[in-house]
Enzyme design. Structure first.
Site, PDB file in Angstrom:
ATOM      1  N   GLY A 525       0.950  -1.122   0.082  1.00 49.82           N
ATOM      2  CA  GLY A 525       0.007   0.039  -0.017  1.00 49.82           C
ATOM      3  C   GLY A 525       0.909   1.364   0.000  1.00 49.82           C
ATOM      4  O   GLY A 525       2.019   1.062  -0.418  1.00 49.82           O
ATOM      5  N   GLU A 526       0.564   2.535   0.586  1.00 48.68           N
ATOM      6  CA  GLU A 526       1.138   3.658   0.837  1.00 48.68           C
ATOM      7  C   GLU A 526       1.037   4.391  -0.735  1.00 48.68           C
ATOM      8  O   GLU A 526       1.763   5.289  -0.663  1.00 48.68           O
ATOM      9  CB  GLU A 526       2.540   3.355   1.112  1.00 48.68           C
ATOM     10  CG  GLU A 526       2.557   2.829   2.780  1.00 48.68           C
ATOM     11  CD  GLU A 526       4.043   2.585   3.330  1.00 48.68           C
ATOM     12  OE1 GLU A 526       5.008   3.031   2.618  1.00 48.68           O
ATOM     13  OE2 GLU A 526       4.026   1.919   4.401  1.00 48.68           O
TER      14      GLU A 526
END
Length: 558
Positions: A525-526
């Protein structure tokens, strides 16, 4: 007796104190003044803690010094750095008394008048109390200094404050040793000059957005056959076999078409990470506790996460958004506040959010992207952070695509096989319990996540702003799915950065009839996939603009 105006004008954020002790009667009168301050819904959520202990003061000062060094290094302007280092920003050990002013967010566990629109109202009540205390101390010949350059998480730990008690900061209290020539210290030391009068603007008309005007954006209506043919011809005439640059050629065609030019340019690329907590997380659907969301945001802000590294490597501006984390972050961070609530409710037993909150998410996501576009950016990437959000994304994919929940659930942050089965059972039960309407808004209100909906709103606005936008992995692709359901035209502006290790992501990409550029088994993610794919996007633009054609290079075509 001074007049009220005189008291207000002489009130200072004091940084230098005499050693005279503060009489009990003085602090009691000041705290009573704080108690008389406005309090939303009469919650009396403001709490006070007094500190005389030299050991505690020393520990607080060490916290300050650690962050003070970070603050000094945050500017590259040498004059500004010298001015900063000349400032006296704390008097923690010097002041005879320490005061910690806090607010108790546990009052929100019950219906509280005045907080329906914003939970921040209880914080504002504590600020009103702080101002009353300050004015009372000033009238009595004493003062305060507000120390906010602290790691608030560690600050709470060393004071032993409960999780639900949130401090505004540490306040030094005592008799002032200087009046700074009757002006604020920051002004006296030339850090910044205070304006003579307040900024006041009268709003005279209701602001109404005409959606028809937005939809009639002429840039989006000029996709003439000729421009696309000319662009494709330019790509085919580069000194290479036709199609030999594969996906780069498709990207060049897409970017040139979106920007309506044969010589496109990526300007001020920006990546935005939206973060929020999820009410489903405490049911055990993640390998990590919910507090990791808050911890990771601190990591983002301090530059220590993967996305920080990749954005720095590829010269991408990075913004972090609090879409709805179950924590009150200090206001002196670079965090963009778009908090909808302290996390969603659990959709296992009811709706994750209200319809008003759902609409707020779309509006906030659009607002954030609009502000980035105004800064000159025409390329934006979307990332996310939130313990439990793969569970939320899986349920949304299941109900919006009419897939079985088994086809939409993966290991997320890395749950075991046994916990995966448990996760599937929990989410299947949540879907079975749903009795609402089978339309998009109802599904989003019941099962949505704040960061997911804000991303969807941001993607819709990126299309309206005629931006290229990069979609990260599984959760961001679910956000895109939501936006796509609202406006299928956004597909032309979207670049799908990577195919996640989450098994459902490939199924979702197939549903959307799109392909991801990278396949690196990412599941972090991120927005990491967006940052990693960005050099490839730049390469597509570079070959289109800089590579020679057969004619210019004098190379024969086949």
């Amino acid at each position: 007796m001074k007049t009220l105006d005189e008291i207000i004008k002489s009130r200072r954020d004091t940084r230098h104190f005499t050693s005279d002790p503060v009489p009990d009667a003085v602090i009691e009168k000041a705290l009573q003044a704080g108690h008389w301050a406005p309090s939303v819904g009469l919650t009396e959520a403001t709490k006070y803690y007094l500190i005389h202990s030299a050991e505690i003061k020393r520990a607080v000062k060490n916290l300050f010094l650690e962050y003070d060094q970070k603050a000094a290094k945050s500017t590259d302007d040498e004059l500004q750095k010298a001015q900063y280092q000349a400032l006296k920003l704390e008097a923690i050990e010097e002041a005879p008394l320490g005061l910690v002013i806090c607010y108790d967010r546990s009052v929100l566990n019950h219906f509280t008048i005045g907080t329906v629109g914003s939970n921040e109202a209880i914080k504002f009540s504590a600020v009103c109390a702080a101002q009353n205390i300050w004015l009372s101390l000033t009238e009595q010949g004493y003062s305060m200094g507000w120390v906010s350059i602290l790691n608030y998480y560690q600050f709470k730990k060393i004071l032993g404050l409960p999780e639900h008690i949130e401090p505004l900061g540490y306040f030094c209290v005592g008799k002032p040793a200087t009046d700074y020539d009757k002006q604020p210290m920051l002004q006296q030391l030339h850090w910044k000059q205070k304006s003579e009068v307040p900024c006041v603007t009268e709003i005279k008309a209701l602001s109404i957005i005409d959606e028809k005007v937005k939809e009639s954006n002429p840039i989006l209506q000029n996709d003439t056959e000729f421009s696309i043919i000319a662009l494709q011809h330019k790509i085919d005439q580069k000194t290479k076999p036709t199609g030999s640059l594969g996906i780069l050629e498709k990207l060049a065609l897409q970017i040139g078409t979106v920007f309506q030019t044969l010589t496109p340019e990526i300007k001020q690329p920006h990546l935005v990470v939206f973060a929020a907590d999820h009410g489903i997380a405490p049911h055990g659907v993640s390998a990590y506790p919910q507090d990791v969301t808050r911890q990771m945001i601190t990591n983002f802000l301090e530059g220590g996460a993967a996305i920080n590294v990749f954005c720095k490597q590829n010269k991408i501006a990075l913004s972090i958004v609090d879409s709805g984390v179950n924590y009150d972050f200090p206001s002196n961070t670079k965090l963009i506040s778009a908090k909808t609530d302290k996390g969603t409710h659990s959709f296992l037993s009811g709706s994750a959010m209200s319809k008003m909150q759902m609409e707020f998410c779309f509006a906030k996501g659009a607002e954030i992207v609009t502000n980035i576009a105004k800064q000159g950016s025409n390329c934006i990437g979307f990332g996310e952070m939130g313990i439990g959000n793969t569970a939320t994304a899986s349920v949304l994919m299941s109900v919006l695509c009419n897939f079985s929940i088994e086809d939409c659930v993966g290991k997320g942050t890395g749950v075991t096989d046994e916990k995966l089965e448990f996760k599937i059972d929990i989410l299947r039960k949540a879907i079975e319990n749903y009795k609402g309407s089978k339309n998009l808004e109802s599904y989003l209100t019941h099962f949505g996540g704040f960061e997911i909906l804000q991303m969807a709103g941001g993607m819709l606005e990126a299309f309206q702003q005629n931006m290229i936008f990069l979609v990260d992995g599984f959760i961001c692709s679910v956000a895109f799915l939501i936006a796509f359901k609202k406006n299928p035209k956004i597909l032309k502006n979207a670049v799908f950065s990577h195919q996640s290790a989450e098994k459902a992501h490939k199924k979702l990409l197939d549903y959307l009839d799109v392909s991801a550029i990278l396949q690196l088994d990412l599941r972090l993610g991120e927005g990491t996939g967006c940052a990693l794919v960005f050099p490839i996007v730049q390469s597509a633009v570079a070959f289109l603009n800089e590579m020679a054609s057969f004619e210019s290079a004098g190379v024969s075509e086949k």
